[in-house]
Design a protein around this motif. Sequence first.
Motif, short mmCIF file in Angstrom:
data_model
loop_
_atom_site.label_atom_id
_atom_site.label_comp_id
_atom_site.label_asym_id
_atom_site.label_seq_id
_atom_site.Cartn_x
_atom_site.Cartn_y
_atom_site.Cartn_z
N TRP A 1 -27.92 -19.41 -28.78
CA TRP A 1 -28.81 -18.33 -28.37
C TRP A 1 -28.15 -17.00 -28.68
O TRP A 1 -26.95 -16.85 -28.57
N ALA B 1 -28.92 -12.38 -29.12
CA ALA B 1 -29.73 -11.17 -29.04
C ALA B 1 -28.94 -10.06 -29.73
O ALA B 1 -27.70 -10.13 -29.78
N SER C 1 -38.38 -21.29 -25.24
CA SER C 1 -37.80 -20.61 -26.40
C SER C 1 -37.03 -19.34 -26.06
O SER C 1 -36.50 -18.69 -26.96
N THR C 2 -36.95 -18.95 -24.80
CA THR C 2 -36.23 -17.73 -24.44
C THR C 2 -35.40 -17.93 -23.18
O THR C 2 -35.73 -18.71 -22.30
N VAL D 1 -33.17 -10.30 -23.29
CA VAL D 1 -33.76 -11.59 -23.62
C VAL D 1 -33.02 -12.19 -24.82
O VAL D 1 -32.77 -11.51 -25.81
N THR E 1 -32.97 -15.28 -27.74
CA THR E 1 -33.81 -16.21 -28.46
C THR E 1 -32.95 -17.29 -29.09
O THR E 1 -31.78 -17.07 -29.39
N CYS E 2 -33.53 -18.44 -29.31
CA CYS E 2 -32.81 -19.59 -29.84
C CYS E 2 -32.69 -19.46 -31.35
O CYS E 2 -33.68 -19.30 -32.06
#
Length: 105
Positions: A63, A65, A84-85, A99, A101-102
């Motif tokens: 993951w 960001a 997904s988050t 947040v 994200t994958c």
Amino acid sequence: MAHVLGVSYRTARRIRDGYWPLDERSLLAAWDAYRGRLSPQQSGWFLRRVQAGGCIHHAGGVWSAPTLAGRDGQTLAVARVNASTLLAQTLELPSMRFVLTCLQV
């Protein structure tokens, strides 16, 4: 329930009827361990360390960001928002949320 507490069926029936053993410490420890396995999770937050390159490994995925680029080695609190988050929060002041994200599973 007798096998969970590690006592005989006769002792379990006596406890049910209100008769406690003289030394109940082992019985209470077994009950706390059993109750702890079945209790619901109190929090959905996990502690994760930011890896080199600004990535976090969680639940078999990587993951990231844009704000993680300069945070290598920091520990973040992470919670799942949806499939997904993830939501990440810094543990140091000033506290920030962002947040994730994958990138790959």
